[in-house]
Design a protein around this motif. Structure first.
Motif, short mmCIF file in Angstrom:
data_model
loop_
_atom_site.label_atom_id
_atom_site.label_comp_id
_atom_site.label_asym_id
_atom_site.label_seq_id
_atom_site.Cartn_x
_atom_site.Cartn_y
_atom_site.Cartn_z
N LEU A 526 0.83 -1.20 0.00
CA LEU A 526 0.00 0.00 0.00
C LEU A 526 0.87 1.26 0.00
N LYS A 527 1.91 1.19 0.87
CA LYS A 527 2.79 2.35 0.93
C LYS A 527 3.49 2.57 -0.41
N LYS A 528 3.88 1.44 -0.96
CA LYS A 528 4.49 1.57 -2.28
C LYS A 528 3.52 2.20 -3.26
N GLN A 529 2.27 1.74 -3.17
CA GLN A 529 1.24 2.26 -4.07
C GLN A 529 1.05 3.76 -3.86
N GLN A 530 1.01 4.10 -2.51
CA GLN A 530 0.85 5.52 -2.21
C GLN A 530 2.04 6.32 -2.74
N ALA A 531 3.20 5.72 -2.58
CA ALA A 531 4.38 6.42 -3.09
C ALA A 531 4.30 6.58 -4.60
N ARG A 532 3.83 5.49 -5.22
CA ARG A 532 3.69 5.58 -6.68
C ARG A 532 2.67 6.65 -7.04
N GLU A 533 1.56 6.69 -6.32
CA GLU A 533 0.55 7.70 -6.62
C GLU A 533 1.13 9.10 -6.43
N TYR A 534 1.89 9.21 -5.31
CA TYR A 534 2.50 10.51 -5.06
C TYR A 534 3.45 10.91 -6.18
N GLN A 535 4.24 9.94 -6.57
CA GLN A 535 5.18 10.22 -7.65
C GLN A 535 4.44 10.54 -8.94
N ASP A 634 10.99 11.39 -18.00
CA ASP A 634 11.80 12.60 -18.00
C ASP A 634 11.78 13.30 -16.65
N THR A 635 10.72 13.21 -15.99
CA THR A 635 10.56 14.08 -14.82
C THR A 635 10.93 13.41 -13.50
N ALA A 636 10.46 12.27 -13.28
CA ALA A 636 10.68 11.73 -11.91
C ALA A 636 10.68 10.22 -11.93
N PRO A 637 11.27 9.67 -10.85
CA PRO A 637 11.25 8.21 -10.74
C PRO A 637 9.95 7.68 -10.19
N ALA A 638 8.90 8.50 -10.45
CA ALA A 638 7.59 8.09 -9.92
C ALA A 638 7.18 6.79 -10.54
N PRO A 639 6.56 6.02 -9.77
CA PRO A 639 6.12 4.73 -10.29
C PRO A 639 5.09 4.90 -11.36
N VAL A 640 5.13 4.03 -12.25
CA VAL A 640 4.20 4.09 -13.37
C VAL A 640 2.99 3.28 -13.04
N PRO A 644 -4.61 -0.10 -15.12
CA PRO A 644 -5.50 0.90 -15.74
C PRO A 644 -6.38 1.58 -14.73
N ARG A 645 -6.76 0.77 -13.68
CA ARG A 645 -7.64 1.39 -12.71
C ARG A 645 -6.91 2.46 -11.91
N GLN A 646 -5.70 2.17 -11.53
CA GLN A 646 -4.94 3.19 -10.83
C GLN A 646 -4.73 4.41 -11.70
N ALA A 647 -4.50 4.19 -12.93
CA ALA A 647 -4.33 5.32 -13.85
C ALA A 647 -5.59 6.13 -13.96
N ALA A 648 -6.73 5.38 -13.98
CA ALA A 648 -8.02 6.07 -14.07
C ALA A 648 -8.26 6.89 -12.83
#
Ligand code: SF4
Ligand code: SF4
Length: 670
Positions: A526-535, A634-640, A644-648
């Motif tokens: 979850l934390k990873k997910q949150q980090a990814r969302e933050y990124q 280009d911008t950040a090491p944010a998680p991709v 699709p749902r997370q992207a949505a």
């Protein structure tokens, strides 16, 4: 044929077996008045003067006592108390020679009379109103016991519950020399009859038979006169024959009834009391006068003045003899009782007691000692003389042999120790002495047997108790063992349960651990997910900053930044509107002079500008979403957000923020 009662009423007399006719010698004293003796210097009052047990002591040494005051208490049926014969001081409570053939010491109260003879308060009973219990208690409390020689407690015989046919008054004073009862009957017949009345109230007999030897004419006349008003009182003179005064002998004389061996007169409906006892009963009940004195015949040829003396109980024999002018001889013999049944006193200090009827001090010629004992010649004279129909020579043989079983077989216990057998024995065998010794041995043997039986009973009881305790202990041990076993079984079951529980807990712990591990993994995810969302959000913001125009409002989490951005956006929109208006052809644009038209035009312009800004923002957002994959690298090491749902979700968040910023800017403008 007339009935027994009719024969008795008619005055019929019967006879008993045996008997003797020794010289009477009563006339020495019987015709003299009863003398009243002065107070002696000391009185020795034995605790016990009756058959039974002594009472508890009520007084102490040094205590002053009044005449008639109880010295002991009557606290059980076989006890009668003793009383102070006169007023004085208890000098000592000590031992003194007993008036008994054994001469053993016994406990006595030693009283020093004060000479005042002062009575305690007295409470006579009304014989009409007093009930039986009151009378019986008075008789017992007055210390009355049989005065004919036995000393049996009178209240027991007077209170018996068995039906009584005949009350026999024993006035047969058959022993030679003794005339105490004779003197009493001569001087106090009325009191004696009152005593008979009291006994009749208690026993309710069919008839009263007063047996009296026919050599006492004055006493017979006095009693007949005193009884003249009582229909069922019969004075019966009986022939002089020794021992007609014996209980069983007198019953046979007056009623022709025989008391079976080993039984009591009460068993055949007869109660007998001595005439002196009845006198004492009358005094006790009617005058509250306890038994503190009695009539004693003091006789013998060594006395200058033999007579009947009214003596206080406890008076030393020596004082009595002195009062009667005693002149002792060498080897003087003094006998308490008569010459037939009395015993020689070892000491003249012994006191007069309730059963003392005679003190005999004969000369050697008057009553010579028996000659040397010879062998039995089996003449049978003793058997002929025995009033109890015993075989005295057989009893002698077995007494010498100490064959107690044979003595019982020959009914030694029925011997009344009258001495008739010895009196007739030509061999001058002291038969009664042998019988007394044999009786004492049997009593001792019985006591030992009783003690042995009691010890055996105690031993058996102890064994039984120990066995019971052992059994109880065994049972308890067995019970404890069973309980222990049961507990162990229960404990084993509990252990199994505990083990099962432990296993369950271990499993649960294991499961929890696993669950925790999963949770940790999930949380980590979850934390990873949150980090990814933050990124992602950060990347979006960066992309927006890079790709967006200057007037495009960035998404700001900080409200102030958002407000600043919104203000910038509004300013840009206003500027765009102004430019749009100014860029409009002035020729085609009419000059608006009317302020209201100008305001409308301005509002239209603002609406257009707002619309343009909204469309621009939407395009920007769409572009952001579209550009995210390219800008991410280009911008950040944010998680991709490959999901699709997370992207949505991320897109929706971005849209919402943009919409919010737009709304805010509208609100501020409005
Ligand atoms: S009277 Fe004496 S001698 Fe004669 S039988 Fe009896 S004990 Fe023996
Ligand atoms: S003393 Fe005994 S045995 Fe002798 S005559 Fe009397 S009752 Fe019989």
């Amino acid at each position: 044929m007339p009935s027994l009662f009719q024969q008795i009423q008619a005055g019929t007399l019967w006879d008993f077996h045996g008997g003797i006719h020794p010289p009477v010698r009563k006339s020495i004293t019987s015709r003299k008045p009863i003398a009243l003796m002065p107070l002696p210097n000391r009185l020795y009052v034995p605790f016990r003067q009756h058959i039974g047990v002594s009472g508890h002591i009520l007084v102490a040494q040094g205590q002053y006592v009044l005449k008639g005051q109880a010295l002991t208490s009557a606290d059980n049926a076989m006890t009668v108390p003793v009383h102070a014969p006169t007023s004085g001081t208890i000098l000592a409570i000590t031992e003194h020679t007993s008036p008994h053939p054994s001469a053993l010491p016994e406990n006595v109260f030693v009283i020093e009379p004060d000479g005042l003879d002062q009575w305690r308060p007295r409470q006579p009973l009304n014989i009409v109103t007093a009930d039986q219990q009151m009378i019986l208690e008075r008789i017992q409390d007055s210390g009355i016991a049989g005065m004919g020689g036995a000393g049996f407690p009178t209240h027991i015989k007077a209170g018996m519950q068995q039906p009584v046919d005949y009350l026999i008054v024993n006035a047969v004073e058959c022993e030679p020399y003794i005339s105490a009862d004779d003197a009493l009957m001569q001087e106090a017949p009325t009191t004696i009859v009152k005593g008979i009345d009291i006994l009749c109230k208690l026993l309710n007999p069919k008839a009263v038979l007063i047996g009296i030897e026919d050599d006492k004419p004055i006493a017979i006349a006095a009693l007949k006169a005193a009884c003249s008003q009582r229909e069922h009182y019969f004075v019966r003179p009986v022939p002089v024959k020794y021992p007609s005064g014996g209980e069983k002998q007198l019953i046979q004389l007056l009623t022709n009834k025989e008391v079976p061996a080993g039984r009591r007169p009460a068993d055949i409906g007869i109660v007998m009391h001595n005439v002196g006892t009845l006198f004492a009963v009358a005094q006790a009940v009617l005058d509250d006068h306890p038994l503190i004195s009695r009539i004693v015949t003091v006789t013998g040829e060594t006395l200058r003045n033999p007579q009947n003396v009214h003596a206080l109980l406890g008076t030393p024999v020596a004082d009595l003899l002195s009062f009667c002018g005693f002149q002792a001889e060498a080897q003087q013999k003094v006998i308490m009782g008569g010459p037939m049944m009395g015993f020689t006193l070892p000491d003249l200090s012994v006191p007069v007691v309730k059963t003392t009827n005679c003190i005999l001090a004969p000369t050697a010629q008057e009553l010579p000692d028996a000659g040397p004992e010879l062998d039995c010649i089996r003449c049978g004279a003793c058997a002929e003389a025995c009033p109890a129909t015993l075989l005295p020579q057989q009893l002698l043989w077995y007494s010498k042999a100490k064959d107690h079983d044979k003595l019982k077989e020959y009914h030694l216990s029925d011997c009344i120790e009258c001495g008739a057998c010895a009196y007739v024995c030509p061999s001058e065998i002291p038969l009664v002495q042998y019988y007394r010794i044999a009786k004492a041995e049997i009593r001792e043997q019985q006591r030992e047997t009783l003690k042995a039986e009691q010890a055996k009973a105690r031993f058996e009881a102890r064994n039984a108790r120990l066995d019971a305790e052992k059994q109880a202990r065994l049972a308890r041990n067995q019970q404890l063992a069973a309980e222990r076993q049961q507990n162990q079984q229960q404990t084993g079951a509990k252990d199994a349960v505990a083990e099962a529980l432990a296993r369950i807990k271990a499993k649960q712990a294991e499961s929890i651990a696993e669950t925790s591990h999963d949770a940790i993994v999930a949380e980590r995810e979850l934390k990873k997910q949150q980090a990814r969302e933050y990124q992602a959000q950060k990347a979006l913001q960066a992309a927006a900053d890079q790709n967006g125009e200057a007037d495009t409002a960035p998404a700001h989490d900080d409200p102030r930044q958002a407000a600043v951005a919104a203000a910038i956006a509004r300013a840009k929109a206003k500027k765009a509107a102004t430019e749009a208006i100014s860029e409009t052809d002035p020729a085609t644009t009419p000059a608006i002079d009317d302020p209201r038209q100008a305001a409308v035009a301005a509002a239209i312009a603002r609406a257009k500008a707002k619309k343009a800004a909204t469309e621009h923002t939407s395009e920007q957002l769409a572009q952001q979403v579209h550009d995210v994959p390219t800008s991410r690298s280009d911008t950040a090491p944010a998680p991709v957000n490959e999901d699709p749902r997370q992207a949505a979700v991320a897109a929706a968040i971005a849209r919402a923020k943009a919409r919010k910023a737009a709304v805010k800017s509208e609100g501020e403008e409005g």
